[in-house]
Scaffold this active site. Structure first.
Site, PDB file in Angstrom:
ATOM      1  N   ASP A   4     -10.585   6.090   6.635  1.00  0.00           N
ATOM      2  CA  ASP A   4      -9.146   5.791   6.630  1.00  0.00           C
ATOM      3  C   ASP A   4      -8.378   7.048   7.031  1.00  0.00           C
ATOM      4  O   ASP A   4      -8.310   8.012   6.271  1.00  0.00           O
ATOM      5  CB  ASP A   4      -8.719   5.332   5.224  1.00  0.00           C
ATOM      6  N   ASP A  64       0.861  -1.187   0.000  1.00  0.00           N
ATOM      7  CA  ASP A  64       0.000   0.000   0.000  1.00  0.00           C
ATOM      8  C   ASP A  64       0.899   1.239   0.000  1.00  0.00           C
ATOM      9  O   ASP A  64       1.553   1.540   1.004  1.00  0.00           O
ATOM     10  CB  ASP A  64      -0.906  -0.028   1.252  1.00  0.00           C
ATOM     11  N   THR A 103       2.026   9.238   2.703  1.00  0.00           N
ATOM     12  CA  THR A 103       3.042   9.400   3.757  1.00  0.00           C
ATOM     13  C   THR A 103       4.001   8.213   3.766  1.00  0.00           C
ATOM     14  O   THR A 103       5.212   8.377   3.690  1.00  0.00           O
ATOM     15  CB  THR A 103       2.383   9.510   5.157  1.00  0.00           C
ATOM     16  N   ASP A 116      -6.634   3.593  -3.456  1.00  0.00           N
ATOM     17  CA  ASP A 116      -6.755   3.151  -2.060  1.00  0.00           C
ATOM     18  C   ASP A 116      -8.210   3.096  -1.625  1.00  0.00           C
ATOM     19  O   ASP A 116      -8.639   2.156  -0.950  1.00  0.00           O
ATOM     20  CB  ASP A 116      -5.946   4.042  -1.115  1.00  0.00           C
TER      21      ASP A 116
HETATM   22  N1  LIG Z   1       6.054   5.634  12.047  1.00  0.00           N
HETATM   23  C1  LIG Z   1       5.177   6.521  11.516  1.00  0.00           C
HETATM   24  N2  LIG Z   1       5.575   7.371  10.556  1.00  0.00           N
HETATM   25  C2  LIG Z   1       4.684   8.258   9.996  1.00  0.00           C
HETATM   26  N3  LIG Z   1       3.392   8.360  10.371  1.00  0.00           N
HETATM   27  C3  LIG Z   1       2.977   7.521  11.341  1.00  0.00           C
HETATM   28  C4  LIG Z   1       3.820   6.562  11.936  1.00  0.00           C
HETATM   29  N4  LIG Z   1       3.104   5.875  12.846  1.00  0.00           N
HETATM   30  C5  LIG Z   1       1.875   6.365  12.821  1.00  0.00           C
HETATM   31  N5  LIG Z   1       1.786   7.370  11.931  1.00  0.00           N
HETATM   32  C6  LIG Z   1       0.581   8.150  11.701  1.00  0.00           C
HETATM   33  O1  LIG Z   1       0.045   7.630  10.472  1.00  0.00           O
HETATM   34  C7  LIG Z   1      -0.284   8.710   9.615  1.00  0.00           C
HETATM   35  C8  LIG Z   1       0.003   8.213   8.222  1.00  0.00           C
HETATM   36  O2  LIG Z   1      -0.916   7.130   8.072  1.00  0.00           O
HETATM   37  P1  LIG Z   1      -0.869   6.248   6.792  1.00  0.00           P
HETATM   38  O3  LIG Z   1      -2.153   5.505   6.763  1.00  0.00           O
HETATM   39  O4  LIG Z   1       0.410   5.510   6.715  1.00  0.00           O
HETATM   40  O5  LIG Z   1      -0.859   7.380   5.660  1.00  0.00           O
HETATM   41  P2  LIG Z   1      -0.923   7.203   4.086  1.00  0.00           P
HETATM   42  O6  LIG Z   1      -1.713   5.966   3.788  1.00  0.00           O
HETATM   43  O7  LIG Z   1      -1.595   8.473   3.661  1.00  0.00           O
HETATM   44  O8  LIG Z   1       0.513   7.115   3.636  1.00  0.00           O
HETATM   45  C9  LIG Z   1       0.599   9.868  10.016  1.00  0.00           C
HETATM   46  O9  LIG Z   1      -0.098  11.075   9.780  1.00  0.00           O
HETATM   47  C10 LIG Z   1       0.838   9.628  11.508  1.00  0.00           C
HETATM   48  O10 LIG Z   1      -0.146  10.309  12.267  1.00  0.00           O
HETATM   49  C1  LIG Z   2      -7.551  11.237  -1.007  1.00  0.00           C
HETATM   50  C2  LIG Z   2      -6.250  10.506  -1.130  1.00  0.00           C
HETATM   51  C3  LIG Z   2      -5.095  11.481  -1.342  1.00  0.00           C
HETATM   52  C4  LIG Z   2      -6.006   9.724   0.181  1.00  0.00           C
HETATM   53  O1  LIG Z   2      -4.717   9.234   0.189  1.00  0.00           O
HETATM   54  P1  LIG Z   2      -3.959   8.839   1.567  1.00  0.00           P
HETATM   55  O2  LIG Z   2      -4.471   9.696   2.665  1.00  0.00           O
HETATM   56  O3  LIG Z   2      -4.351   7.432   1.790  1.00  0.00           O
HETATM   57  O4  LIG Z   2      -2.516   9.004   1.291  1.00  0.00           O
HETATM   58  C5  LIG Z   2      -6.308   9.477  -2.291  1.00  0.00           C
HETATM   59  O5  LIG Z   2      -7.432   8.659  -2.103  1.00  0.00           O
HETATM   60  C6  LIG Z   2      -6.421  10.168  -3.633  1.00  0.00           C
HETATM   61  O6  LIG Z   2      -5.425  10.580  -4.197  1.00  0.00           O
HETATM   62  N1  LIG Z   2      -7.692  10.277  -4.161  1.00  0.00           N
HETATM   63  C7  LIG Z   2      -7.906  10.863  -5.462  1.00  0.00           C
HETATM   64  C8  LIG Z   2      -9.144  11.744  -5.474  1.00  0.00           C
HETATM   65  C9  LIG Z   2     -10.452  11.018  -5.157  1.00  0.00           C
HETATM   66  O7  LIG Z   2     -10.417   9.975  -4.485  1.00  0.00           O
HETATM   67  O8  LIG Z   2     -11.522  11.510  -5.608  1.00  0.00           O
HETATM   68  K   LIG Z   3      -6.233   7.857   3.989  1.00  0.00           K
END
Ligand SMILES: Nc1ncnc2c1ncn2[C@@H]1O[C@H](COP(=O)(O)OP(=O)(O)O)[C@@H](O)[C@H]1O
Ligand SMILES: CC(C)(COP(=O)(O)O)[C@@H](O)C(=O)NCCC(=O)O
Ligand SMILES: [K+]
Length: 243
Positions: A117, A6, A10, A96
């Site tokens: 999420d 995934d 971030t 996602d």
């Molecule tokens: N080790 C870590 N590094 C970064 N973010 C973390 C970590 N552990 C928990 N988090 C939390 O998870 C969030 C990122 O969640 P995640 O679902 O991985 O994001 P994405 O799917 O958008 O990449 C961050 O904003 C933070 O609050």
């Molecule tokens: C909204 C999101 C940035 C969420 O991504 P995430 O927080 O999981 O990194 C991702 O689902 C995205 O790029 N969506 C495209 C726009 C839409 O879903 O309409």
């Molecule tokens: K998300």
């Protein structure tokens, strides 16, 4: 043995599945991707297939490297899904979010479902009891809110996630924590209440990097599962190869 990947905005989250059993998982920053993937493939030599969901940036060289190691199955807007996609712009819908919606259909069949999420963004995805995906909402996650307050004001400090001392923040830091944390809590609870007004019977699934923080504080019955997207990727892979 399957590697589920995934790629968010971030972090990269990964899990190794033996059929439906999650036997190992990890999360890492994108710059460590090749090293961390190498460790996994050395540890689990039976991995021949991988399934990937990507919304965040991933260097093409990493994808090319992965394709040389495993059979890489990338989920796209054209991948078969176990729901009818009612989104007006299916080509811009986050992969996602599609994977989350498919997981809700697989794990919680024939019911109204709201998947929340909480990651970089907080996404809300609604699938009705007839497996129609209707859409939802996109909202800034915790870190985005702290960073926005710091980056778009003259004086506010950059803080990291912390429980506020109360609703009334009696210092600059506490006011920021209250605004960010309580703001997200009330947003999540408010959305769930609105959806429940419209769909009396509603299953709420919470996932994302901030699952544990939110699950302890949100005043609603929800299914909290930080690995929901990875599990959904595994189910979606099985669904796709058996189609
Ligand atoms: N080790 C870590 N590094 C970064 N973010 C973390 C970590 N552990 C928990 N988090 C939390 O998870 C969030 C990122 O969640 P995640 O679902 O991985 O994001 P994405 O799917 O958008 O990449 C961050 O904003 C933070 O609050
Ligand atoms: C909204 C999101 C940035 C969420 O991504 P995430 O927080 O999981 O990194 C991702 O689902 C995205 O790029 N969506 C495209 C726009 C839409 O879903 O309409
Ligand atoms: K998300």
């Amino acid at each position: 043995m399957l590697l589920a990947i995934d790629v968010g905005n971030t972090r990269i989250k990964v899990a190794v599945f033996e059929k439906d059993i999650l036997i190992w998982q990890d999360a890492f920053d994108k710059e460590d991707a090749v090293d961390r993937f190498s460790i996994i493939l050395i540890k689990y030599t039976d991995i021949k297939n991988a399934v990937l969901s990507r919304v965040g940036f991933l260097d093409e060289s990493v994808l090319k490297w992965l394709e040389r190691q495993v059979n890489l199955h990338v989920i796209t807007a054209d991948s078969p899904m176990p729901f009818q996609n009612g989104y007006e712009t299916p080509k811009t819908l986050g992969i996602d979010r599609m994977v989350l919606a498919s997981g809700a259909v697989f794990q919680f069949p024939k019911q109204n479902r709201l998947v929340i999420d909480s990651g970089t963004c907080i996404t809300y995805d609604f699938i009705d009891a007839d497996d129609n995906y209707l859409g939802g909402a996109i909202s800034p996650g915790f870190r985005l809110r702290y960073e926005a307050l710091h980056n778009y004001t003259a004086k506010l400090p950059l803080l990291t996630l912390e429980s506020p001392s109360g609703v009334i923040g009696n210092s600059t830091k506490q006011a920021i924590h209250s605004g960010v944390v309580n703001g997200i809590l009330y947003e999540v609870e408010g959305f769930i209440e609105r959806y429940r007004e419209q769909y009396q019977v509603l299953t709420v699934i919470l996932t994302g990097g901030d699952t544990d923080f939110l699950a302890k504080r949100v005043k609603n019955t929800i299914f909290a599962n930080p690995n929901f997207l990875l599990e959904s990727l595994n189910h979606l892979y099985q669904y796709t190869i058996n189609k």
